[in-house]
Design an enzyme around this catalytic site. Structure first.
Site, PDB file in Angstrom:
ATOM      1  N   TYR A 178      45.911  40.577  35.077  1.00 57.59           N
ATOM      2  CA  TYR A 178      45.490  41.799  35.764  1.00 57.59           C
ATOM      3  C   TYR A 178      46.308  43.016  35.309  1.00 57.59           C
ATOM      4  CZ  TYR A 178      42.365  39.872  39.385  1.00 57.59           C
ATOM      5  OH  TYR A 178      41.325  39.311  40.071  1.00 57.59           O
ATOM      6  N   LYS A 208      46.655  26.333  33.268  1.00 62.08           N
ATOM      7  CA  LYS A 208      45.821  25.853  32.159  1.00 62.08           C
ATOM      8  C   LYS A 208      46.759  25.560  30.996  1.00 62.08           C
ATOM      9  CE  LYS A 208      41.814  24.934  30.278  1.00 62.08           C
ATOM     10  NZ  LYS A 208      40.941  23.814  30.703  1.00 62.08           N
ATOM     11  N   ASP A 251      40.491  24.065  35.877  1.00 58.07           N
ATOM     12  CA  ASP A 251      39.105  23.567  35.928  1.00 58.07           C
ATOM     13  C   ASP A 251      39.008  22.347  36.838  1.00 58.07           C
ATOM     14  OD1 ASP A 251      40.688  22.255  34.037  1.00 58.07           O
ATOM     15  OD2 ASP A 251      39.108  22.064  32.525  1.00 58.07           O
ATOM     16  N   ASP A 254      42.585  34.355  42.240  1.00 58.65           N
ATOM     17  CA  ASP A 254      41.421  35.158  42.638  1.00 58.65           C
ATOM     18  C   ASP A 254      40.188  34.265  42.714  1.00 58.65           C
ATOM     19  OD1 ASP A 254      39.868  37.523  43.127  1.00 58.65           O
ATOM     20  OD2 ASP A 254      39.162  37.360  41.052  1.00 58.65           O
ATOM     21  N   ASP A 300      38.223  32.531  46.411  1.00 63.48           N
ATOM     22  CA  ASP A 300      36.815  32.707  46.815  1.00 63.48           C
ATOM     23  C   ASP A 300      36.154  31.345  46.987  1.00 63.48           C
ATOM     24  OD1 ASP A 300      37.040  35.480  46.639  1.00 63.48           O
ATOM     25  OD2 ASP A 300      35.082  35.710  45.670  1.00 63.48           O
TER      26      ASP A 300
HETATM   27  C1  IPM Z   1      40.608  40.075  45.716  1.00 64.13           C
HETATM   28  C2  IPM Z   1      39.613  40.958  45.030  1.00 64.13           C
HETATM   29  C3  IPM Z   1      40.338  41.905  44.082  1.00 64.13           C
HETATM   30  C4  IPM Z   1      41.075  41.071  43.074  1.00 64.13           C
HETATM   31  C5  IPM Z   1      39.443  42.955  43.403  1.00 64.13           C
HETATM   32  C6  IPM Z   1      38.666  43.762  44.398  1.00 64.13           C
HETATM   33  C7  IPM Z   1      40.229  43.835  42.487  1.00 64.13           C
HETATM   34  O1  IPM Z   1      38.662  40.200  44.374  1.00 64.13           O
HETATM   35  O2  IPM Z   1      41.484  40.619  46.422  1.00 64.13           O
HETATM   36  O3  IPM Z   1      40.522  38.870  45.567  1.00 64.13           O
HETATM   37  O4  IPM Z   1      40.505  40.660  42.067  1.00 64.13           O
HETATM   38  O5  IPM Z   1      42.266  40.806  43.292  1.00 64.13           O
HETATM   39 MG    MG Z   2      38.823  38.118  44.705  1.00 58.36          MG
END
Ligand code: IPM
Ligand code: MG
Length: 357
Positions: free
Chosen positions: A142, A192, A224, A248, A252
């Site tokens: 990032y 990885k 993975d 990240d 999710d």
């Molecule tokens: C998160 C989000 C952010 C990230 C984005 C909005 C930049 O997806 O906080 O997980 O990738 O960190």
């Molecule tokens: Mg995210």
């Protein structure tokens, strides 16, 4: 009486709607308990870009730095997608994380009994899930340099750099260790290392630190495989320690174990200054302004703010319990709705939670 200064960044999309709920929760708690909350609202994200020409204006950053904790809703909208990268709301978020040195992002995933049927996965698979993703937040790909787009041999070529130094790996590992010691003493470090040098250093550093720690059981997993295991047998995980990008993605993925990404809170912290507490979900511009959003992830982030940021454990428990009660009564926002649930709006969900406080 203690006086806490909270900066509220309601951001974009559904941000203002879910912030309204958390604001009421903060105020109700300061009425009920023996502390006072001062809420300072600042512009952040796309809305700040519109007003000041940048997504993370200095005024907002200064307020954040002099606060006790920051509560953030979410940023971003399709309409900002074509802006130059440095003006995009997401870049503002990265700037906030980096300026406040919030290197540790903590994302707990717990299955609430009332929501066991909301996940797309089978009940038997998710029923014992209780894990925390500890994601490195101010390094890795990032932020790595060099990055950019160049023209070479008549075509465009773009590049980013995934890089970690041992000190960055060490400090996030220390956070994971602290958390694991309050839980089941198990850390799974995700990388990885079979392909990437940066991951090999990650793995070696984590191993070296944990070699000396007899309490913690450490295992390593390739990212993975970790993604697969999170779907196959998620209850095997306790603390997942990983880098910025992998965290990240895996957070999710983990969010969906709980039924909806609208349920997952997070804390971004360091060892010194104020932290940022925010839902894992984004700004959902497709449903913004329609009173459809789920305010629970932000309300749970408010609970984390009390627990981690202010050490007000009771306040945090009150929020958690209020949310559980409302869910047990069958109320759901539409993202969580099942065939027997009572579907309510964002603001109604807010009222119900506040009534239980
Ligand atoms: C998160 C989000 C952010 C990230 C984005 C909005 C930049 O997806 O906080 O997980 O990738 O960190
Ligand atoms: Mg995210």
């Amino acid at each position: 009486m203690k006086n806490y200064k909270i900066v509220l960044l309601s951001g974009d999309g559904i941000g203002p709607e879910i912030s309204e709920v958390s604001k009421k929760i903060l105020l109700k708690l300061s009425e009920k308990l023996d502390f006072n909350i001062e809420i300072k609202e600042e512009l952040f994200g796309g809305i700040a870009y519109e007003r000041y020409g940048e997504p993370a204006p200095q005024k907002t950053l200064d307020s954040c730095k002099s606060s006790d904790a920051i509560l953030l809703a979410c940023v971003g909208d399709f309409k900002y997608d074509s802006l130059p990268r440095e003006m995009r709301p997401e870049t503002g978020l990265l700037k906030l994380r980096s300026e406040l040195e919030l290197f540790a992002n903590i994302r707990p995933v717990k299955i609430r009994k009332s929501l066991i049927n909301s996940s797309t996965l089978k009940k038997e698979v998710i029923k014992n899930v209780d894990l925390i993703v500890v994601r490195e937040l101010t390094g890795g790909i990032y932020f790595g340099e060099p990055r950019g787009v160049i023209n070479i041999e008549n075509e465009k070529r773009s590049f980013n750099t995934m890089t970690y130094g041992t000190s960055e790996i060490k400090r996030i590992t220390d956070v994971a260790i602290k958390i694991a010691k309050k839980r089941r003493n198990v850390i799974c470090s995700v990388d990885k290392a079979n392909v990437l040098e940066v991951s090999q250093l990650w793995r070696d550093t984590v191993s070296e630190i944990l070699e000396k720690d007899s309490e913690i059981t450490l295992n390593h997993m390739y990212v993975d495989n970790a993604a697969m295991q999170l779907i196959k047998n998620p209850s095997q995980f306790d603390v997942i320690l990983t880098s910025n990008l992998f965290g990240d993605i895996l957070s999710d993925l983990s969010a969906m174990l709980s039924g909806s990404i609208g349920m997952l809170p997070s804390a971004s912290i360091n060892n010194k200054g104020p932290g940022v507490y925010e839902p894992v979900h984004g700004s959902a511009p497709d449903i913004a302004g329609q009173d459809l959003a789920n305010p629970i992830a932000m309300a749970l982030s408010t609970a984390m703010l009390f627990k981690i940021g202010l050490n007000e454990i009771r306040a945090s428990e009150i929020i958690e319990n209020a949310i559980d009660k409302v869910l047990l009564k069958g109320y759901r926002t539409s993202d969580l709705a099942g065939s027997t649930s009572k579907i309510i709006s964002c603001s109604e969900m807010g009222e119900k939670i506040i009534n239980e406080i």
